[in-house]
Design a protein around this motif. Structure first.
Motif, mmCIF file in Angstrom:
data_model
loop_
_atom_site.group_PDB
_atom_site.id
_atom_site.type_symbol
_atom_site.label_atom_id
_atom_site.label_comp_id
_atom_site.label_asym_id
_atom_site.label_seq_id
_atom_site.Cartn_x
_atom_site.Cartn_y
_atom_site.Cartn_z
ATOM 1 N N TYR A 80 -2.776 -6.226 15.103
ATOM 2 C CA TYR A 80 -1.738 -5.930 16.088
ATOM 3 C C TYR A 80 -0.765 -4.932 15.487
ATOM 4 C CZ TYR A 80 1.078 -9.434 13.570
ATOM 5 O OH TYR A 80 1.745 -10.149 12.614
ATOM 6 N N SER A 81 0.010 -4.335 16.331
ATOM 7 C CA SER A 81 0.978 -3.358 15.832
ATOM 8 C C SER A 81 2.202 -3.328 16.729
ATOM 9 C CB SER A 81 0.354 -1.962 15.769
ATOM 10 O OG SER A 81 0.048 -1.511 17.058
ATOM 11 N N VAL A 82 3.300 -2.971 16.138
ATOM 12 C CA VAL A 82 4.535 -2.776 16.877
ATOM 13 C C VAL A 82 5.041 -1.395 16.497
ATOM 14 C CG1 VAL A 82 6.857 -3.635 17.313
ATOM 15 C CG2 VAL A 82 5.056 -5.217 16.632
ATOM 16 N N GLY A 83 5.354 -0.594 17.505
ATOM 17 C CA GLY A 83 5.822 0.753 17.176
ATOM 18 C C GLY A 83 6.768 1.286 18.228
ATOM 19 N N ILE A 84 7.578 2.213 17.824
ATOM 20 C CA ILE A 84 8.463 2.877 18.783
ATOM 21 C C ILE A 84 7.992 4.318 18.925
ATOM 22 C CG2 ILE A 84 10.812 3.576 19.308
ATOM 23 C CD1 ILE A 84 11.780 1.194 17.748
ATOM 24 N N GLY A 140 3.487 14.639 24.540
ATOM 25 C CA GLY A 140 3.032 14.139 23.251
ATOM 26 C C GLY A 140 3.969 13.065 22.735
ATOM 27 N N GLN A 141 3.417 12.203 21.903
ATOM 28 C CA GLN A 141 4.221 11.116 21.333
ATOM 29 C C GLN A 141 3.851 10.884 19.879
ATOM 30 O OE1 GLN A 141 3.507 7.618 23.728
ATOM 31 N NE2 GLN A 141 5.547 7.779 24.591
ATOM 32 N N VAL A 142 4.807 10.460 19.111
ATOM 33 C CA VAL A 142 4.509 9.983 17.768
ATOM 34 C C VAL A 142 5.280 8.692 17.544
ATOM 35 C CG1 VAL A 142 3.958 12.133 16.608
ATOM 36 C CG2 VAL A 142 6.330 11.446 16.868
ATOM 37 N N ALA A 143 4.756 7.885 16.648
ATOM 38 C CA ALA A 143 5.429 6.617 16.388
ATOM 39 C C ALA A 143 5.162 6.137 14.979
ATOM 40 C CB ALA A 143 4.946 5.565 17.374
ATOM 41 N N PRO A 144 6.183 5.576 14.357
ATOM 42 C CA PRO A 144 5.925 4.760 13.178
ATOM 43 C C PRO A 144 5.460 3.390 13.669
ATOM 44 C CG PRO A 144 8.274 4.856 13.626
ATOM 45 C CD PRO A 144 7.589 5.642 14.712
ATOM 46 N N LEU A 145 4.538 2.803 12.956
ATOM 47 C CA LEU A 145 3.997 1.520 13.400
ATOM 48 C C LEU A 145 4.117 0.504 12.281
ATOM 49 C CD1 LEU A 145 0.468 2.320 14.860
ATOM 50 C CD2 LEU A 145 2.512 1.778 16.154
ATOM 51 N N PHE A 146 4.397 -0.694 12.664
ATOM 52 C CA PHE A 146 4.174 -1.779 11.728
ATOM 53 C C PHE A 146 2.879 -2.445 12.166
ATOM 54 C CE2 PHE A 146 4.227 -6.308 10.802
ATOM 55 C CZ PHE A 146 4.333 -6.262 9.424
ATOM 56 N N SER A 147 1.932 -2.570 11.251
ATOM 57 C CA SER A 147 0.654 -3.140 11.662
ATOM 58 C C SER A 147 0.273 -4.306 10.752
ATOM 59 C CB SER A 147 -0.440 -2.074 11.619
ATOM 60 O OG SER A 147 -0.703 -1.688 10.289
ATOM 61 N N TYR A 148 -0.361 -5.250 11.347
ATOM 62 C CA TYR A 148 -0.844 -6.407 10.599
ATOM 63 C C TYR A 148 -1.952 -7.047 11.412
ATOM 64 C CZ TYR A 148 -0.386 -10.235 7.201
ATOM 65 O OH TYR A 148 -0.606 -11.148 6.209
ATOM 66 N N ARG A 149 -2.266 -8.251 11.108
ATOM 67 C CA ARG A 149 -3.352 -8.894 11.844
ATOM 68 C C ARG A 149 -3.065 -10.366 11.997
ATOM 69 N NH1 ARG A 149 -3.114 -12.088 8.464
ATOM 70 N NH2 ARG A 149 -4.152 -12.252 6.484
ATOM 71 N N ASN A 150 -3.723 -10.949 12.944
ATOM 72 C CA ASN A 150 -3.650 -12.390 13.135
ATOM 73 C C ASN A 150 -5.042 -12.940 12.864
ATOM 74 O OD1 ASN A 150 -2.400 -14.745 13.725
ATOM 75 N ND2 ASN A 150 -2.792 -14.617 15.934
ATOM 76 N N LEU A 151 -5.110 -14.100 12.247
ATOM 77 C CA LEU A 151 -6.421 -14.647 11.893
ATOM 78 C C LEU A 151 -6.669 -15.970 12.588
ATOM 79 C CD1 LEU A 151 -6.233 -14.240 7.991
ATOM 80 C CD2 LEU A 151 -7.209 -12.645 9.643
ATOM 81 N N ASN A 152 -7.895 -16.172 12.958
ATOM 82 C CA ASN A 152 -8.317 -17.532 13.250
ATOM 83 C C ASN A 152 -9.762 -17.671 12.823
ATOM 84 O OD1 ASN A 152 -10.145 -16.916 15.392
ATOM 85 N ND2 ASN A 152 -8.377 -16.643 16.749
ATOM 86 N N SER A 153 -10.179 -18.882 12.705
ATOM 87 C CA SER A 153 -11.524 -19.072 12.183
ATOM 88 C C SER A 153 -12.224 -20.182 12.928
ATOM 89 C CB SER A 153 -11.460 -19.431 10.701
ATOM 90 O OG SER A 153 -12.758 -19.757 10.254
ATOM 91 N N ASP A 154 -13.526 -20.023 12.997
ATOM 92 C CA ASP A 154 -14.312 -21.029 13.691
ATOM 93 C C ASP A 154 -14.417 -22.297 12.850
ATOM 94 O OD1 ASP A 154 -14.663 -19.038 15.520
ATOM 95 O OD2 ASP A 154 -16.545 -18.350 14.595
ATOM 96 N N TYR A 155 -14.396 -22.155 11.555
ATOM 97 C CA TYR A 155 -14.594 -23.363 10.759
ATOM 98 C C TYR A 155 -13.650 -23.495 9.562
ATOM 99 C CZ TYR A 155 -17.299 -20.106 7.916
ATOM 100 O OH TYR A 155 -17.696 -19.046 7.181
#
Lengths: 482, 166
Positions: free
Chosen positions: A470-474, A221-236
């Motif tokens: 996206y997320s980064v976690g240990i 088993g594993q547990v992790a704190p995560l830092f999460s966010y997002r990346n954006l792009n747009s067609d227009y």
């Protein structure tokens, strides 16, 4: 036995010890053939396993996708204009009701199935493998133990052609003065190299005799704190508008955990899967609440406020409680543009309603959360195979949306506010990471795995904005190998 | 191909070892082949902490012993031969070349041959040999002694022949 006998031995030794004789060419042909075969076979089995895993994950994903899209369709057909994407579909409301379950999760994996500790603990001695032909030989004694270092096969030379540095580095570090001794049992000298060789031999003996003893499976088993966010792009949309969204949104700390199962076809490589729960999200700093003053609503007795949220990801719909107000209930947000909606926050209006109408009464923070069940398919390759193992990992994960909610934060007090619509139910994400593993006790490993994950498909693409979470976690974990 | 290079680098030295442990040329080739397969299979376990050649060499000897165990373990030789304090000439001139000596060693029974190799050439103690082969120290000693006697006899005969032929 007199020295004559020793001399007699020496004469043989001098002439035979370093005797060289080229074998026939056919020997290499045989070796090459067998190497080719086993390799092909292994590769085949390996790829079959990967293919099976991916097939399973994909079919789960597709199955779920069809299941949910059919449900959505049925419900949407009740309402007209279901195809208008720009117009927030009312049916989203209902689909969102697919209730999330709280997942209790655990954590995961790792691999290094054979630890050094294990090695030493269960060195199978040469003797073990021998059928003794006298009763006296029944004693099972590890053939190579530390007490028996002397007289071990010494090293005759170091093949500089092959491994000029690596072969002797350790010697130089630990005992700079060590010399590689020619084989001379009379001298009885135990060199560092002998000891090293002995360790190699121990491993070899284990590897040869203990093949069936190999630890191939892991559960953990594993547990992790995560830092999460997002990346954006747009067609227009241009970058200015995208940047405006970045200005008012922030990543948040969340968490993940699950159970992991892994199989190691070879000592260094393992394939992992499992079931995880993850929570991701983002913070919206630009949330405003205003007392509702529109005459349109005059017939509604309850007090109302309007909430405006600037949002990049999906459509935030409010949960209203009075049926009459449902159609106003969507505190809709348009990407990049503040949009307004009417919301009841009955219990809370007293707190946030200002006496004056049409006045911004309060600035809030909102948190948009998404919960997923995840089925990863990861490959892990052990780069360093010591007591402390070091690995590289990478793979693909299928993420099933299990729940989502939006919370309003009023000076530290959180209120459930609503949900997000127009987000993908099934997602695929790619992960890369590093793995550190240490045996706590035999068969029980502690692991730390920093992992980075990025969505391969947009989790939302409302109004032409593609959102890639996206997320980064240990991940910290405990696993059992068997 | 790295494997071929590695093989070419060590094949002659390793074959020299295999010849001593094997009963004949073909067996030696088999040991060499199995040994190198094992080397390639396990090469990622070599941690570069010791000499590489020593490691390969050990694998070859192991392979030879494996063969000894599987093929000859049921043969029970009278281990309690009395130690004969033979007179070893202690010297033989260099006109007996290594190939001839290897042939002598190969003609020994598997047990004698193995013990002789491990003790006289590899330098293991009787205690270690006993553990490796599953025999007692005393058996190892008597086997060695017997092996020496036989070899001495072969050397003597060789000289006799060569003297005659002159």
């Amino acid at each position: 036995m007199g020295s004559a006998a020793e001399n007699f031995d020496a004469l043989f030794r001098e002439r035979l010890e370093n005797h060289e004789e080229p074998p026939k060419a056919e020997v290499w042909d045989n070796i090459a053939e067998k190497l080719g075969h086993t390799r092909k076979k292994r590769a085949l089995v390996f790829f079959m396993r990967i293919a099976a895993g991916m097939l399973l994950t994909l079919s789960l994903g597709i199955g779920y996708y069809y299941y949910t899209s059919q449900r959505t369709e049925t419900r949407s057909s009740l309402a007209a204009g279901q195809q208008e994407q720009e117009k927030p579909a009312i049916s989203d409301h209902e689909t969102m009701q697919v209730k999330e379950t709280n997942v209790i999760s655990q954590k995961q994996k790792t691999e290094s199935f054979v630890t050094d500790e294990k090695h030493t603990a269960s060195v199978i001695s040469v003797t073990d493998a021998v059928v003794p032909d006298e009763p006296a030989a029944v004693n099972v004694v590890p053939a190579i133990t530390n007490e028996q270092q002397s007289g071990l096969l010494a090293v005759t030379d170091i093949p500089e052609r092959m491994y000029p540095h690596s072969a002797i580095i350790e010697n130089e570090v630990s005992t700079p003065s060590v010399e590689v001794q020619p084989c001379d049992r009379n001298a009885g000298i135990v060199t560092e190299t002998d000891l090293i060789l002995q360790q190699n031999v121990e491993q070899l003996v284990l590897a040869e005799d203990g093949e069936s003893d190999k630890k191939s499976w892991m559960i953990g088993g594993q547990v992790a704190p995560l830092f999460s966010y997002r990346n954006l792009n747009s067609d227009y949309m241009d970058s200015r508008e995208i940047n405006a969204l970045d200005d008012v949104e922030k990543g948040v700390m969340a968490y993940a955990g699950g159970i992991a199962l892994a199989y190691a076809p070879t000592k260094r490589l393992s394939i992992q899967s499992g079931l995880y729960y993850s929570k991701y999200g983002q913070e919206k700093t630009d949330v405003k609440a205003i007392a509702s003053a529109s005459p349109t609503y005059e017939y509604i007795s309850e007090r109302k406020i309007q909430v405006a949220i600037t949002n990049s990801t999906g459509v935030i719909t409010s949960q209203t409680e009075g049926s009459e107000t449902t159609e106003y209930g969507n505190a809709l947000t348009q990407p990049g543009v503040q949009s307004w909606g009417v919301v009841y926050i009955e219990d809370k209006t007293d707190r946030i309603m200002a006496p004056d109408i049409d006045r911004e009464v309060q600035q809030f923070t909102a948190f948009q959360y998404f919960e997923y069940f995840e089925v990863p398919l990861m490959l892990k390759y052990k780069v360093i195979d010591r007591k402390l193992d070091f690995s590289l990992l990478g793979g693909i994960t299928t993420n099933f949306l299990a729940g989502n909610n939006v919370e309003l934060d009023d000076d530290g007090t959180r209120y459930d506010f609503s949900e997000t619509a127009e987000i993908a139910r099934v997602n695929y994400s790619g992960s890369v990471g590093l793995g550190l593993e240490y045996p706590v006790i035999t068969n029980l490993l502690f692991s730390l795995e920093p992992k980075f994950r990025y969505y391969l498909n947009p989790a939302a693409r409302y109004s032409g904005i593609n959102v890639f979470p996206y997320s980064v976690g240990i991940f910290a974990g405990i696993s059992f190998v068997f | 191909m790295a494997q071929k290079e590695l093989y070419d680098t060590f094949k002659s030295r390793m074959f020299g070892i295999c010849l001593r442990y094997a009963g004949n040329y073909d067996d030696a080739q088999d040991i060499l082949q199995d040994g190198f397969l094992k080397v390639f299979e396990k090469i990622d376990q070599f941690e570069f902490r010791g000499a590489f050649e020593g490691w390969i060499r050990k694998i070859m000897v192991n392979k030879a012993l494996e063969r000894f165990r599987t093929n000859y373990q049921v043969i029970n030789i009278n281990d309690n031969l009395k130690e004969v304090d033979n007179e070893y000439t202690g010297d033989f001139s260099s006109d007996i070349d290594a190939r001839e000596l290897i042939r002598f060693v190969q003609e020994l029974s598997p047990r004698y041959r193995t013990v002789f190799n491990l003790y006289a050439i590899e330098g293991y103690s009787h205690k270690e040999i006993g553990e490796m082969l599953g025999i007692t120290e005393g058996t190892s000693k008597s086997n060695l002694s017997r092996a020496r006697d036989i070899l001495q006899e072969k050397v003597n005969r060789f000289y006799l022949k060569s003297v005659k032929s002159i």
